[in-house]
Design a protein around this motif. Sequence first.
Motif, short mmCIF file in Angstrom:
data_model
loop_
_atom_site.label_atom_id
_atom_site.label_comp_id
_atom_site.label_asym_id
_atom_site.label_seq_id
_atom_site.Cartn_x
_atom_site.Cartn_y
_atom_site.Cartn_z
N VAL A 1 -0.67 20.93 11.68
CA VAL A 1 -0.02 19.62 11.69
C VAL A 1 -0.95 18.55 12.24
O VAL A 1 -0.97 17.41 11.76
CB VAL A 1 1.28 19.67 12.50
N GLU A 2 -1.74 18.90 13.25
CA GLU A 2 -2.63 17.92 13.87
C GLU A 2 -3.65 17.38 12.87
O GLU A 2 -3.90 16.18 12.80
CB GLU A 2 -3.36 18.54 15.07
N ALA A 3 -4.24 18.27 12.08
CA ALA A 3 -5.21 17.84 11.07
C ALA A 3 -4.54 17.01 9.98
O ALA A 3 -5.10 16.02 9.50
CB ALA A 3 -5.92 19.05 10.47
N HIS A 4 -3.35 17.42 9.58
CA HIS A 4 -2.57 16.67 8.59
C HIS A 4 -2.35 15.24 9.06
O HIS A 4 -2.63 14.27 8.33
CB HIS A 4 -1.23 17.38 8.36
N ASP A 5 -1.88 15.10 10.31
CA ASP A 5 -1.57 13.77 10.84
C ASP A 5 -2.83 12.94 11.01
O ASP A 5 -2.82 11.72 10.78
CB ASP A 5 -0.84 13.91 12.17
N ALA A 6 -3.93 13.57 11.41
CA ALA A 6 -5.18 12.85 11.60
C ALA A 6 -5.70 12.27 10.30
O ALA A 6 -6.19 11.13 10.25
CB ALA A 6 -6.23 13.77 12.22
N GLU A 7 -5.58 13.03 9.21
CA GLU A 7 -6.03 12.54 7.91
C GLU A 7 -5.19 11.34 7.46
O GLU A 7 -5.72 10.37 6.89
CB GLU A 7 -5.94 13.66 6.86
N ILE A 8 -3.91 11.39 7.72
CA ILE A 8 -3.03 10.28 7.34
C ILE A 8 -3.37 9.04 8.14
O ILE A 8 -3.46 7.93 7.60
CB ILE A 8 -1.55 10.68 7.54
N ARG A 9 -3.58 9.19 9.44
CA ARG A 9 -3.90 8.04 10.28
C ARG A 9 -5.23 7.42 9.87
O ARG A 9 -5.40 6.19 9.91
CB ARG A 9 -3.91 8.45 11.74
N ARG A 10 -6.18 8.25 9.47
CA ARG A 10 -7.48 7.73 9.03
C ARG A 10 -7.33 6.90 7.76
O ARG A 10 -7.88 5.79 7.65
CB ARG A 10 -8.44 8.90 8.79
N ALA A 11 -6.57 7.40 6.82
CA ALA A 11 -6.34 6.66 5.57
C ALA A 11 -5.53 5.40 5.83
O ALA A 11 -5.76 4.36 5.20
CB ALA A 11 -5.63 7.56 4.56
N LEU A 12 -4.58 5.49 6.75
CA LEU A 12 -3.75 4.34 7.09
C LEU A 12 -4.59 3.20 7.65
O LEU A 12 -4.41 2.03 7.27
CB LEU A 12 -2.69 4.77 8.11
N GLU A 13 -5.51 3.52 8.52
CA GLU A 13 -6.35 2.49 9.13
C GLU A 13 -7.17 1.76 8.06
O GLU A 13 -7.31 0.53 8.11
CB GLU A 13 -7.29 3.13 10.16
N GLU A 14 -7.68 2.49 7.09
CA GLU A 14 -8.49 1.88 6.04
C GLU A 14 -7.65 1.01 5.12
O GLU A 14 -8.01 -0.12 4.77
CB GLU A 14 -9.22 2.96 5.24
N GLY B 1 0.83 -1.19 0.00
CA GLY B 1 0.00 0.00 0.00
C GLY B 1 0.86 1.24 0.00
O GLY B 1 1.91 1.28 0.66
N VAL B 2 0.45 2.24 -0.76
CA VAL B 2 1.19 3.51 -0.82
C VAL B 2 0.24 4.64 -0.43
O VAL B 2 -0.83 4.80 -1.02
CB VAL B 2 1.74 3.79 -2.23
N LEU B 3 0.62 5.40 0.57
CA LEU B 3 -0.13 6.59 0.96
C LEU B 3 0.67 7.82 0.58
O LEU B 3 1.88 7.89 0.84
CB LEU B 3 -0.40 6.61 2.47
N ALA B 4 0.00 8.81 -0.01
CA ALA B 4 0.66 10.06 -0.38
C ALA B 4 -0.31 11.20 -0.13
O ALA B 4 -1.54 11.02 -0.19
CB ALA B 4 1.08 10.05 -1.84
N THR B 5 0.22 12.37 0.16
CA THR B 5 -0.61 13.56 0.30
C THR B 5 -0.52 14.44 -0.94
O THR B 5 -1.19 15.47 -1.01
CB THR B 5 -0.21 14.37 1.54
N VAL C 1 -4.24 10.98 0.00
CA VAL C 1 -4.93 11.52 1.17
C VAL C 1 -5.28 12.98 0.85
O VAL C 1 -4.48 13.89 1.07
CB VAL C 1 -4.05 11.42 2.43
N HIS C 2 -6.46 13.17 0.33
CA HIS C 2 -6.88 14.50 -0.13
C HIS C 2 -6.92 15.51 1.03
O HIS C 2 -7.43 15.21 2.10
CB HIS C 2 -8.26 14.42 -0.78
N GLY C 3 -6.35 16.67 0.77
CA GLY C 3 -6.44 17.77 1.72
C GLY C 3 -5.37 17.79 2.79
O GLY C 3 -5.15 18.83 3.44
N ALA C 4 -4.67 16.67 2.99
CA ALA C 4 -3.71 16.60 4.08
C ALA C 4 -2.54 17.55 3.87
O ALA C 4 -2.09 18.23 4.81
CB ALA C 4 -3.20 15.17 4.25
#
Length: 232
Positions: free
Chosen positions: A167-180, A121-125, A155-158
């Motif tokens: 930074v908090e919102a950025h990290d939260a969006e990444i963690r949400r996508a990571l979990e999925e 899996g690859v996650l990118a902002t 990860v749209h918007g991060a």
Amino acid sequence: MSIQTASASVRKLAFIHTVSDLVSEFRALAKEHLPDWKPFAILDESLLRNTIERGSLSHLTKRRLATYVWSAVDAGADAIVVTCSTLGPAVDAIAPLCPVPLFRIDEGMAKAAVEHGNCIGVLATLSTTLVPTADLLRRQACEAGKNVVIDDVLVHGAFQFLADGNVEAHDAEIRRALEELSQKVDVIVFAQASMARAVQGMDQGLPVLTSPVLGIENVKRRLVAPKDQGGT
């Protein structure tokens, strides 16, 4: 290209950055992993900003990066690391012409991902980072003689949150996508070094790989001679 030991007693390692927050992080990593090397930084945020605005890596940006690479060489660099994964294809193009070792930071991460599993899996902002990261993974898999399946997610918007200082919102969006994404793959890689801190201190059910530490460890393996590691 063979890696030569610099004649000077202190070898210099140049980092070319496009995100200012990474300057101190990589200075600390160099001090930890390559204590005999003296790091210095070149920062130009417009290299990444212009690529985002254009939606692709332009010939002009590639030429500008090459100018920074040669500037680092002229400043005495014995090796150079480009810490922006979006610029990876430009690094690949410049490296054969560079008189000193030139590294893209995500190479070590890609090698480790291929070793960890066949479904990656690859996650990118940033959309401009997804393609070069996936291409690098496929190339590393080919070199390792493995077939891999890549599931990439933007990860749209991060990144905009990060650009705005949230930074908090950025990290939260990444963690949400990571979990999925973690429900569908064997290993996950973060396409950008700026994403790494989002999961610091978190317990993960599967390997989550980030480029800063793995990248520097790969640089160390390539730069440090066996005798420097206690070999013969």
